[in-house]
Each structure stands twice: as C-alpha cells, then as structure tokens.
Design a protein around this motif. Structure first.
Motif, PDB file in Angstrom:
ATOM      1  N   CYS A   1      13.922 136.756  74.962  1.00 46.69           N
ATOM      2  CA  CYS A   1      14.978 137.109  73.286  1.00 46.69           C
ATOM      3  C   CYS A   1      16.568 135.800  73.725  1.00 46.69           C
ATOM      4  O   CYS A   1      16.467 135.594  75.550  1.00 46.69           O
ATOM      5  CB  CYS A   1      15.259 138.427  73.796  1.00 46.69           C
ATOM      6  SG  CYS A   1      16.560 138.222  72.056  1.00 46.69           S
ATOM      7  N   ASP A   2      16.115 134.890  73.058  1.00 47.96           N
ATOM      8  CA  ASP A   2      17.957 134.417  73.190  1.00 47.96           C
ATOM      9  C   ASP A   2      18.538 134.326  72.933  1.00 47.96           C
ATOM     10  O   ASP A   2      19.345 135.669  72.300  1.00 47.96           O
ATOM     11  CB  ASP A   2      18.100 133.240  71.585  1.00 47.96           C
ATOM     12  CG  ASP A   2      18.728 131.751  72.001  1.00 47.96           C
ATOM     13  OD1 ASP A   2      19.773 131.674  73.118  1.00 47.96           O
ATOM     14  OD2 ASP A   2      18.409 131.518  71.368  1.00 47.96           O
TER      15      ASP A   2
ATOM     16  N   THR B   1      18.356 131.215  77.410  1.00 44.68           N
ATOM     17  CA  THR B   1      19.764 130.362  77.016  1.00 44.68           C
ATOM     18  C   THR B   1      20.511 128.959  77.178  1.00 44.68           C
ATOM     19  O   THR B   1      19.482 129.268  78.645  1.00 44.68           O
ATOM     20  CB  THR B   1      20.595 131.610  76.884  1.00 44.68           C
ATOM     21  OG1 THR B   1      21.918 131.760  76.077  1.00 44.68           O
ATOM     22  CG2 THR B   1      20.991 132.034  78.613  1.00 44.68           C
TER      23      THR B   1
ATOM     24  N   LYS C   1      17.953 127.517  79.165  1.00 50.50           N
ATOM     25  CA  LYS C   1      17.181 126.488  78.483  1.00 50.50           C
ATOM     26  C   LYS C   1      18.410 125.067  78.699  1.00 50.50           C
ATOM     27  O   LYS C   1      19.392 125.457  78.913  1.00 50.50           O
ATOM     28  CB  LYS C   1      18.067 126.095  77.477  1.00 50.50           C
ATOM     29  CG  LYS C   1      17.082 127.276  76.873  1.00 50.50           C
ATOM     30  CD  LYS C   1      17.311 127.772  75.128  1.00 50.50           C
ATOM     31  CE  LYS C   1      17.328 129.243  74.336  1.00 50.50           C
ATOM     32  NZ  LYS C   1      17.477 128.702  72.974  1.00 50.50           N
TER      33      LYS C   1
ATOM     34  N   GLY D   1      21.360 137.937  70.324  1.00 48.96           N
ATOM     35  CA  GLY D   1      20.328 138.733  71.735  1.00 48.96           C
ATOM     36  C   GLY D   1      20.623 140.138  72.196  1.00 48.96           C
ATOM     37  O   GLY D   1      19.816 141.000  72.639  1.00 48.96           O
TER      38      GLY D   1
ATOM     39  N   THR E   1      10.197 128.455  70.033  1.00 49.08           N
ATOM     40  CA  THR E   1       9.266 129.367  69.252  1.00 49.08           C
ATOM     41  C   THR E   1       7.513 128.629  69.966  1.00 49.08           C
ATOM     42  O   THR E   1       6.862 129.811  70.083  1.00 49.08           O
ATOM     43  CB  THR E   1       9.924 130.006  68.574  1.00 49.08           C
ATOM     44  OG1 THR E   1      10.052 129.635  67.555  1.00 49.08           O
ATOM     45  CG2 THR E   1      11.099 130.870  68.945  1.00 49.08           C
TER      46      THR E   1
ATOM     47  N   ASP F   1      14.094 133.701  69.228  1.00 48.47           N
ATOM     48  CA  ASP F   1      15.095 132.853  69.305  1.00 48.47           C
ATOM     49  C   ASP F   1      14.699 132.003  67.667  1.00 48.47           C
ATOM     50  O   ASP F   1      13.411 132.233  66.807  1.00 48.47           O
ATOM     51  CB  ASP F   1      13.911 131.444  69.947  1.00 48.47           C
ATOM     52  CG  ASP F   1      14.604 130.532  71.021  1.00 48.47           C
ATOM     53  OD1 ASP F   1      15.574 129.744  69.864  1.00 48.47           O
ATOM     54  OD2 ASP F   1      15.698 130.933  72.016  1.00 48.47           O
TER      55      ASP F   1
ATOM     56  N   MET G   1      22.020 133.430  68.255  1.00 46.84           N
ATOM     57  CA  MET G   1      21.459 133.748  67.751  1.00 46.84           C
ATOM     58  C   MET G   1      22.322 133.360  66.023  1.00 46.84           C
ATOM     59  O   MET G   1      22.392 134.376  66.109  1.00 46.84           O
ATOM     60  CB  MET G   1      20.013 134.321  67.513  1.00 46.84           C
ATOM     61  CG  MET G   1      19.009 133.903  68.343  1.00 46.84           C
ATOM     62  SD  MET G   1      17.740 135.258  68.412  1.00 46.84           S
ATOM     63  CE  MET G   1      18.837 136.591  68.791  1.00 46.84           C
TER      64      MET G   1
END
Length: 157
Positions: A90-91, A124, A146, A99, A53, A47, A94
C-alpha cells in the motif's frame, strides 16, 4: 504483527521470527504465515500510480503470485473485504483515503470478521519518522521507498 514468508522453508521462517523477537517483539504478538511453492499467494497492490501498479502486477505474476490492484484506499478496502489477501502492498500518499488509514480500516475489518490477518508492506516516495512510527504501530512488515529496484522488491516480497 503478521510475518508473511513466501516460497521459503519453515526453518527460514522460524529464523526470521527469532530475529524480530530479538528486537523486543513478544512471541504472542507474532502471527506467522508460511506459503510454500505449491500454494499460490494472493497479493493486493494499492497505489494511485497506474504505471507502478501495472509493473508490479506483471512482475509479481511472473513470480507465480495472484495479484489484484486497487487505485485508491477506498477501492483497496472494498477489494480486501471481498476476499483474503496474504500480502497487501500500500502506498501512503493517495487521493481520498491515505494509505496508513487504509491499512487500519482493512485490519479493523479483518479483526471484526475473523477473516485472518494479511501482511502489509508500505511503498512510498514520502518517508518521515511519523509515517514509519505509525506503520510500525500498525504492524507493517516492511517500508519500501520509491523508486525501488525490482530485485530488491522481490527480496522483500
């Protein structure tokens, strides 16, 4: 699809697989990895948000996991190639490599190298039917939006 069960009983893991198979997943397509309390699970968080993180790394290490962090897709691929991770978070959005492409590259490497299959969870802030569909095609086991509550996050892990 890889299903990663951490710190649970074998019976719980089997029930989880049966539940997924009810939705049409063929048993031949399911890879099950069970990590018991006595084993350490290795997790990779990819991320670009340094605060997230750091927070996830601390929270997961307190739970007993070994955690490494990558701040973009390219760094994530490099770390995934240097060692096996049971679970990769994993985001999607980015800088550089996004991702879902990162996940695809890691899966391609693992398949070619015969290095085992990691489980994947997407984290995400950008939800869309297209990204969910693509994540499903890649065999991602969960999709967290998120911002998320750390207790809910621990349940998913």
């Amino acid at each position: 699809m890889t299903i990663l069960i951490l710190n649970q009983s074998i019976a719980f893991a089997i029930d989880r697989v049966k539940g997924i198979m009810r939705y049409g997943m063929k048993k031949e397509a399911v890879c099950l990895a069970v990590i018991t309390d006595t084993e350490k699970a290795y997790l990779l968080v990819i991320d670009d948000d340094p605060l997230l993180t750091r927070t996830l790394k601390r929270a997961l290490e307190r739970e007993g996991y070994c955690v490494d962090v990558a701040h973009d897709g390219y760094e994530g691929i490099k770390k995934a190639k240097s060692g096996f991770f049971h679970l990769i978070l994993c985001d999607i959005r980015m800088p550089g490599l996004e991702g879902l492409m990162t996940i695809q590259h890691i899966q391609d490497f693992q398949k070619k190298a015969g290095a085992g299959k990691s489980g994947f969870i997407v984290i995400t802030a950008y939800d869309s039917p297209e990204s969910r569909s693509r994540a499903c095609q890649l065999g991602v086991t969960d999709f967290l939006l998120k911002p998320f509550d750390l207790d809910k996050f621990r349940e998913v892990i």
